[in-house]
Design a protein around this motif. Structure first.
Motif, PDB file in Angstrom:
ATOM      1  N   LEU A 103       0.830  -1.200   0.000  1.00 12.86           N
ATOM      2  CA  LEU A 103       0.000   0.000   0.000  1.00 12.86           C
ATOM      3  C   LEU A 103       0.868   1.256   0.000  1.00 12.86           C
ATOM      4  O   LEU A 103       0.614   2.211  -0.753  1.00 12.86           O
ATOM      5  N   MET A 104       1.886   1.282   0.825  1.00 17.23           N
ATOM      6  CA  MET A 104       2.754   2.452   0.901  1.00 17.23           C
ATOM      7  C   MET A 104       3.515   2.662  -0.409  1.00 17.23           C
ATOM      8  O   MET A 104       3.635   3.801  -0.889  1.00 17.23           O
ATOM      9  N   THR A 105       4.005   1.585  -0.990  1.00 15.45           N
ATOM     10  CA  THR A 105       4.794   1.703  -2.213  1.00 15.45           C
ATOM     11  C   THR A 105       3.936   2.156  -3.385  1.00 15.45           C
ATOM     12  O   THR A 105       4.293   3.069  -4.137  1.00 15.45           O
ATOM     13  N   ARG A 106       2.782   1.502  -3.550  1.00 20.74           N
ATOM     14  CA  ARG A 106       1.886   1.912  -4.627  1.00 20.74           C
ATOM     15  C   ARG A 106       1.281   3.296  -4.333  1.00 20.74           C
ATOM     16  O   ARG A 106       0.992   4.060  -5.240  1.00 20.74           O
ATOM     17  N   GLY A 107       1.109   3.600  -3.057  1.00 19.32           N
ATOM     18  CA  GLY A 107       0.626   4.925  -2.694  1.00 19.32           C
ATOM     19  C   GLY A 107       1.626   6.001  -3.076  1.00 19.32           C
ATOM     20  O   GLY A 107       1.250   7.090  -3.530  1.00 19.32           O
ATOM     21  N   LEU A 108       2.914   5.721  -2.887  1.00 16.87           N
ATOM     22  CA  LEU A 108       3.941   6.686  -3.277  1.00 16.87           C
ATOM     23  C   LEU A 108       3.906   6.934  -4.782  1.00 16.87           C
ATOM     24  O   LEU A 108       4.099   8.065  -5.237  1.00 16.87           O
ATOM     25  N   ALA A 109       3.617   5.885  -5.562  1.00 16.60           N
ATOM     26  CA  ALA A 109       3.485   6.060  -7.010  1.00 16.60           C
ATOM     27  C   ALA A 109       2.327   6.994  -7.338  1.00 16.60           C
ATOM     28  O   ALA A 109       2.425   7.851  -8.232  1.00 16.60           O
ATOM     29  N   GLU A 110       1.216   6.873  -6.599  1.00 22.41           N
ATOM     30  CA  GLU A 110       0.082   7.765  -6.819  1.00 22.41           C
ATOM     31  C   GLU A 110       0.428   9.208  -6.472  1.00 22.41           C
ATOM     32  O   GLU A 110       0.066  10.148  -7.177  1.00 22.41           O
ATOM     33  N   ILE A 111       1.136   9.381  -5.350  1.00 19.94           N
ATOM     34  CA  ILE A 111       1.544  10.722  -4.929  1.00 19.94           C
ATOM     35  C   ILE A 111       2.410  11.370  -6.008  1.00 19.94           C
ATOM     36  O   ILE A 111       2.205  12.534  -6.394  1.00 19.94           O
ATOM     37  N   ALA A 112       3.385  10.613  -6.508  1.00 20.44           N
ATOM     38  CA  ALA A 112       4.293  11.144  -7.525  1.00 20.44           C
ATOM     39  C   ALA A 112       3.552  11.416  -8.826  1.00 20.44           C
ATOM     40  O   ALA A 112       3.830  12.405  -9.528  1.00 20.44           O
ATOM     41  N   ARG A 113       2.597  10.568  -9.164  1.00 19.96           N
ATOM     42  CA  ARG A 113       1.834  10.736 -10.404  1.00 19.96           C
ATOM     43  C   ARG A 113       1.019  12.038 -10.355  1.00 19.96           C
ATOM     44  O   ARG A 113       1.025  12.831 -11.287  1.00 19.96           O
ATOM     45  N   LEU A 114       0.326  12.241  -9.248  1.00 19.73           N
ATOM     46  CA  LEU A 114      -0.472  13.458  -9.102  1.00 19.73           C
ATOM     47  C   LEU A 114       0.440  14.676  -8.980  1.00 19.73           C
ATOM     48  O   LEU A 114       0.193  15.724  -9.592  1.00 19.73           O
ATOM     49  N   GLY A 115       1.500  14.540  -8.198  1.00 22.32           N
ATOM     50  CA  GLY A 115       2.412  15.654  -7.995  1.00 22.32           C
ATOM     51  C   GLY A 115       3.057  16.122  -9.290  1.00 22.32           C
ATOM     52  O   GLY A 115       3.136  17.332  -9.555  1.00 22.32           O
ATOM     53  N   ALA A 116       3.517  15.179 -10.115  1.00 23.47           N
ATOM     54  CA  ALA A 116       4.151  15.542 -11.378  1.00 23.47           C
ATOM     55  C   ALA A 116       3.172  16.265 -12.290  1.00 23.47           C
ATOM     56  O   ALA A 116       3.538  17.202 -13.010  1.00 23.47           O
ATOM     57  N   SER A 117       1.903  15.855 -12.238  1.00 25.66           N
ATOM     58  CA  SER A 117       0.895  16.507 -13.080  1.00 25.66           C
ATOM     59  C   SER A 117       0.648  17.951 -12.655  1.00 25.66           C
ATOM     60  O   SER A 117       0.149  18.757 -13.443  1.00 25.66           O
ATOM     61  N   MET A 118       1.006  18.283 -11.403  1.00 26.97           N
ATOM     62  CA  MET A 118       0.817  19.643 -10.885  1.00 26.97           C
ATOM     63  C   MET A 118       2.110  20.452 -10.904  1.00 26.97           C
ATOM     64  O   MET A 118       2.168  21.561 -10.373  1.00 26.97           O
TER      65      MET A 118
END
Length: 346
Positions: free
Chosen positions: A215-230
């Motif tokens: 969960l933490m690892t895949r969650g970090l991917a989500e954070i980076a995905r959203l963050g990069a888009s912003m």
């Protein structure tokens, strides 16, 4: 010595005030609750938020905002996200001199999808401050108040202001790095609360370390995905304000977001959980905001979407976990390629 007002007398605001006093500054701690201010001044403690911690005698709490900020050189915002705009509006009427603005609030505003610094910039008169600085990283207030070693990041659009905040806070127990990526530092601190809710739910369901690590690892991917888009630098999310904050928030009973998730995983509904917590759980509002952004921009955030369904649509935690585990097969490196291409394609 600087004169500094810390706005927000919760656990984190109180802990940051203690760091500033350790560094020899004059600190005023503001709370909107008059009884709370009197209790702090009379007992030199903040039992509601930092039980068992003795506060320095030189720390004075205020209920009157105008008196709290009179003559100060810097203001540190540590109020909940939902109170940022209101407090800024009040400051417009009482601030006299230009100050350094620092915030340690980790959240995103639903509907507007604004970061805390953006909210401050929209509401606070530009002639009253230099630039906004964000202070974020792996930092439980309970441990900071006991002078346990802690390391965080200060970021601003102005390197001079970031270094000014660094100088105010840094000492032998509280190390402060600087970063030029204000967007990434703010988003890392805010979005990890979503994943911490999920980690708490996983533990509440009785799942083990394997599930939480995934969960933490895949969650970090989500954070980076959203963050990069912003516009954030993806590398920020492998630093203190990204993976560092994610680890500490997902694995500690000090984390109110983890505790809230744990209660949800054990079968409590959201209203019951928030009532039991007795403190703001920023991850709840941030989940709504991140879900709205992902939907608007068509960004794949399955964990955030699952948590949104649990929090706001009444979905059962176990059903959501089962659905996440049976998603379409994919290659792990696809995420990294997508994040980097989003960041650097323009």
């Amino acid at each position: 010595m600087e004169k500094i007002a810390v706005l927000g007398a919760g656990s984190w605001g109180t802990a940051l005030a203690m760091v500033l006093i350790d560094n020899g500054h004059e600190v005023r701690l503001w709370t909107h609750n008059q009884n709370h201010a009197e209790q702090i001044n009379q007992t030199h403690s903040n039992e509601e938020y930092l039980p068992g911690i003795h506060l320095p005698a030189s720390l004075t709490a205020y209920h009157d905002l105008s008196k709290a900020v009179e003559g100060v050189n810097a203001i540190v915002f540590v109020v909940p996200t939902k109170a940022i705009r209101e407090v800024c509006q009040k400051l417009n009427g009482v601030l006299q001199d230009k100050v350094t603005i620092i915030h340690g609030t980790k959240g995103i505003e639903p509907d507007t999808l604004k970061r805390v610094s953006e909210m401050i910039e929209e509401e606070l008169r530009g002639d009253l401050y230099h630039d906004v600085v964000v202070l974020s990283g792996p930092s439980h207030a309970e441990e900071v108040s006991q002078k346990h070693p802690t390391t965080i990041t200060a970021s601003s659009n102005s390197i001079d202001e970031a270094e000014k905040a660094q100088d105010l806070f840094i000492n032998e127990n509280f190390r402060v790095y600087t970063s030029p990526d204000m967007v990434g530092v703010e988003l890392g601190g805010a979005l990890k609360n979503i994943i911490a809710l999920g980690a708490g739910i996983s533990d509440g369901l009785g799942y083990g370390d394997n599930a939480k690590a995934a969960l933490m690892t895949r969650g970090l991917a989500e954070i980076a995905r959203l963050g990069a888009s912003m516009g954030a630098n993806p590398l920020t999310f492998i630093g203190l304000s990204g993976v560092g904050d994610l680890i500490v928030t997902c694995t500690s009973v000090h984390s109110r977001n983890w505790r809230a998730g744990n209660l949800l995983g054990k079968g409590n509904d959201l209203d019951e959980v928030l009532e039991q917590m007795g403190m703001v759980v920023e991850g709840v509002r941030t989940t709504r905001a991140a879900y709205q952004f992902a939907e608007n921009k068509n960004i794949d955030m399955p964990i955030t979407t699952g948590l949104y369904r649990i929090l706001f649509e009444g979905a059962k935690p176990k059903d959501v976990v089962d659905q996440l585990m049976t998603r379409m097969r994919r290659h792990e490196m696809e995420d990294l390629s997508t994040i980097l291409s989003n960041r650097y394609s323009s």
